[in-house]
Design a protein around this motif. Structure first.
Motif, mmCIF file in Angstrom:
data_model
loop_
_atom_site.group_PDB
_atom_site.id
_atom_site.type_symbol
_atom_site.label_atom_id
_atom_site.label_comp_id
_atom_site.label_asym_id
_atom_site.label_seq_id
_atom_site.Cartn_x
_atom_site.Cartn_y
_atom_site.Cartn_z
ATOM 1 N N SER A 112 0.819 -1.204 0.000
ATOM 2 C CA SER A 112 0.000 0.000 0.000
ATOM 3 C C SER A 112 0.855 1.257 0.000
ATOM 4 C CB SER A 112 -0.925 -0.018 1.208
ATOM 5 O OG SER A 112 -1.758 1.101 1.202
ATOM 6 N N LEU A 126 2.252 1.687 -3.543
ATOM 7 C CA LEU A 126 1.219 2.184 -4.455
ATOM 8 C C LEU A 126 0.917 3.658 -4.203
ATOM 9 C CD1 LEU A 126 -1.334 -0.759 -4.597
ATOM 10 C CD2 LEU A 126 0.128 0.064 -6.437
ATOM 11 N N ILE A 154 -4.794 5.490 -8.133
ATOM 12 C CA ILE A 154 -3.845 4.551 -7.528
ATOM 13 C C ILE A 154 -3.711 4.830 -6.034
ATOM 14 C CG2 ILE A 154 -1.392 3.928 -7.439
ATOM 15 C CD1 ILE A 154 -1.319 4.190 -10.456
ATOM 16 N N ASN A 211 -6.779 3.543 -4.323
ATOM 17 C CA ASN A 211 -6.758 2.083 -4.220
ATOM 18 C C ASN A 211 -5.779 1.605 -3.156
ATOM 19 O OD1 ASN A 211 -8.748 1.483 -6.080
ATOM 20 N ND2 ASN A 211 -7.332 1.586 -7.803
ATOM 21 N N ALA A 212 -4.696 2.340 -2.935
ATOM 22 C CA ALA A 212 -3.768 1.983 -1.862
ATOM 23 C C ALA A 212 -4.449 2.106 -0.508
ATOM 24 C CB ALA A 212 -2.528 2.875 -1.928
#
Length: 106
Positions: free
Chosen positions: A17, A20, A43, A46-47
């Protein structure tokens, strides 16, 4: 079959995470293309969602996963609105370069 976090470990999820999120942050800071910036923001989102799901699984509580579901729905709406704005800007200026957008001030 045990918990997936026992096999992989929460540290690996945190490490992935962080990687990202850093990739997304560098994309936002160093790229001037608006589409790349939107992708970098996704991105980063999403992390954060990955961490929410990992900690939700670690604590065996589904609230984090439900929050991720709603977060992804809001992100999808954000992308739709953002791309519509970019298409409108491209039609007016012929470019989606962020540096050219400062000319839009009234």
């Amino acid at each position: 079959m045990g918990n997936i976090l026992e096999a992989i470990g929460i540290e690996n999820y945190i490490f992935l995470s962080v990687i990202l999120f850093c990739i997304g942050a560098f994309g936002v800071l160093y790229r001037r293309n608006a589409i790349i910036m939107f992708m970098s923001i996704e991105i980063m989102l999403n992390a954060v969602n990955l961490l929410l799901v990992a900690f939700s699984t670690l604590h065996q509580d589904a609230e984090g996963q439900v929050f991720v579901f709603f977060s992804m729905a809001v992100a999808a709406a954000e992308v739709a609105v953002g791309l519509a704005i970019l298409v409108s800007i491209f039609r007016n200026t012929g470019s989606i370069d962020i540096d050219n957008l400062k000319n839009l001030k009234g």
